[in-house]
Design a protein around this motif. Structure first.
Motif, PDB file in Angstrom:
ATOM      1  N   LYS A 114       0.822  -1.214   0.000  1.00 21.71           N
ATOM      2  CA  LYS A 114       0.000   0.000   0.000  1.00 21.71           C
ATOM      3  C   LYS A 114       0.855   1.263   0.000  1.00 21.71           C
ATOM      4  O   LYS A 114       0.600   2.203  -0.759  1.00 21.71           O
ATOM      5  N   PHE A 115       1.879   1.292   0.844  1.00 22.77           N
ATOM      6  CA  PHE A 115       2.654   2.519   1.011  1.00 22.77           C
ATOM      7  C   PHE A 115       3.879   2.619   0.096  1.00 22.77           C
ATOM      8  O   PHE A 115       4.318   3.729  -0.213  1.00 22.77           O
ATOM      9  N   PHE A 116       4.398   1.480  -0.344  1.00 24.94           N
ATOM     10  CA  PHE A 116       5.637   1.531  -1.124  1.00 24.94           C
ATOM     11  C   PHE A 116       5.556   0.809  -2.468  1.00 24.94           C
ATOM     12  O   PHE A 116       6.545   0.753  -3.190  1.00 24.94           O
ATOM     13  N   GLY A 117       4.402   0.236  -2.777  1.00 20.62           N
ATOM     14  CA  GLY A 117       4.201  -0.388  -4.068  1.00 20.62           C
ATOM     15  C   GLY A 117       5.149  -1.541  -4.344  1.00 20.62           C
ATOM     16  O   GLY A 117       5.479  -2.327  -3.454  1.00 20.62           O
ATOM     17  N   PRO A 136      -1.342   1.243  -4.812  1.00 20.49           N
ATOM     18  CA  PRO A 136      -0.211   1.710  -3.999  1.00 20.49           C
ATOM     19  C   PRO A 136      -0.064   3.230  -4.025  1.00 20.49           C
ATOM     20  O   PRO A 136      -0.387   3.874  -5.025  1.00 20.49           O
ATOM     21  N   LYS A 137       0.428   3.777  -2.932  1.00 20.28           N
ATOM     22  CA  LYS A 137       0.621   5.220  -2.819  1.00 20.28           C
ATOM     23  C   LYS A 137       1.564   5.730  -3.925  1.00 20.28           C
ATOM     24  O   LYS A 137       1.354   6.802  -4.477  1.00 20.28           O
ATOM     25  N   ASP A 138       2.563   4.930  -4.282  1.00 18.37           N
ATOM     26  CA  ASP A 138       3.486   5.327  -5.341  1.00 18.37           C
ATOM     27  C   ASP A 138       2.777   5.521  -6.675  1.00 18.37           C
ATOM     28  O   ASP A 138       3.078   6.429  -7.429  1.00 18.37           O
ATOM     29  N   ASP A 139       1.797   4.636  -6.949  1.00 19.98           N
ATOM     30  CA  ASP A 139       1.046   4.731  -8.204  1.00 19.98           C
ATOM     31  C   ASP A 139       0.165   5.970  -8.222  1.00 19.98           C
ATOM     32  O   ASP A 139      -0.009   6.613  -9.263  1.00 19.98           O
ATOM     33  N   VAL A 140      -0.404   6.315  -7.063  1.00 21.29           N
ATOM     34  CA  VAL A 140      -1.247   7.510  -6.959  1.00 21.29           C
ATOM     35  C   VAL A 140      -0.406   8.766  -7.169  1.00 21.29           C
ATOM     36  O   VAL A 140      -0.784   9.681  -7.899  1.00 21.29           O
ATOM     37  N   ASP A 141       0.773   8.806  -6.503  1.00 21.85           N
ATOM     38  CA  ASP A 141       1.661   9.967  -6.617  1.00 21.85           C
ATOM     39  C   ASP A 141       2.169  10.160  -8.039  1.00 21.85           C
ATOM     40  O   ASP A 141       2.385  11.276  -8.503  1.00 21.85           O
ATOM     41  N   ALA A 142       2.394   9.004  -8.726  1.00 17.08           N
ATOM     42  CA  ALA A 142       2.899   9.074 -10.095  1.00 17.08           C
ATOM     43  C   ALA A 142       1.843   9.649 -11.034  1.00 17.08           C
ATOM     44  O   ALA A 142       2.165  10.287 -12.010  1.00 17.08           O
TER      45      ALA A 142
END
Length: 238
Positions: A23-26, A232-238
């Protein structure tokens, strides 16, 4: 506390941590947890434990939950990122584990001070040439390469056959059950050959280890479904 209860708690915590890492680091979080799990499992496998099911007892080696988590993690990578990413994680985790063992082995060559005698002896027990962990890691990594490569391959074939979420349980458990069977046979025989435990209990250890691993695989199925819906949070940020 009863070993069986600890096992169940351990399984839920371990699989929950995998979901949290994802979830947090993909993808990077899963890879990091695979590396952690391989190292931890190869240390834990030196400890024998007994599980009391009431009507019968099962003797197994510790580390089965961590290994089950590795299969869950590589299946998740296969599901979300494809065959190549899952296979690459196997190679990276083996490299990391062997690097860890090499570094820890070199640490046993230093002359320790008297106040650190207990710690020095613990390092010797695990990481010297005759240490249990060193033997376990050398055998374990070879078997890990075989079983994980098989798991990744079978999962990808099952996904190519049908990639719907309806059959996610089949991909997850089907690939794990087949590869865990191969893993349990090879690693148990290998450990007996290098003297980690007696050859006369190989058959019993294979059966009991498989039972424990299959229970863990069934427990991880809901977590696989949960993670299939996580962004994942990384995917959202991207």
């Amino acid at each position: 506390m009863n070993n069986l209860l600890v096992f169940l708690i351990f399984a839920v915590v371990n699989f929950g941590l995998i979901a949290t890492a994802y979830k947090f680091f993909g993808k990077r979080g899963i890879l990091g947890y695979i590396i952690l799990s391989v190292i931890a499992a190869n240390l834990q496998v030196n400890k024998g434990v007994m599980f009391d099911f009431g009507l019968f007892e099962l003797e197994a080696t510790l580390g089965n939950v961590m290994f089950a988590g590795i299969f869950l993690a590589t299946d998740l990578l296969n599901e979300k990122y494809g065959y190549k990413e899952a296979k690459k994680s196997v190679y990276i985790s083996i490299f990391a584990n062997l690097s860890f063992v090499l570094i820890m082995y070199i640490s046993t060559l230093f002359q320790g001070l008297e106040y650190s005698k207990d710690f020095s002896e613990a390092l010797e027990l695990f990481f010297s040439i005759n240490g249990g962990a060193l033997k376990a890691v050398l055998v374990g990594n070879l078997v890990y390469l075989i079983s994980q490569t098989l798991d990744v391959y079978v999962y990808s074939k099952l996904k190519a056959w049908n990639d719907s979420k309806k059959y996610l349980w089949l991909r997850n458990n089907g690939s794990t059950f087949i590869s865990q069977l191969v893993d349990s046979i090879l690693v148990t025989v290998g450990f007996a050959l290098v003297g980690i435990f007696p050859m006369d209990i190989v058959g019993t250890v294979i059966i009991t280890t498989l039972v424990v691993k299959y229970i863990a695989a069934i427990i991880d199925t809901p977590f696989m479904y949960i993670m299939s819906y996580i962004t994942p949070k990384d995917d959202v940020d991207a």
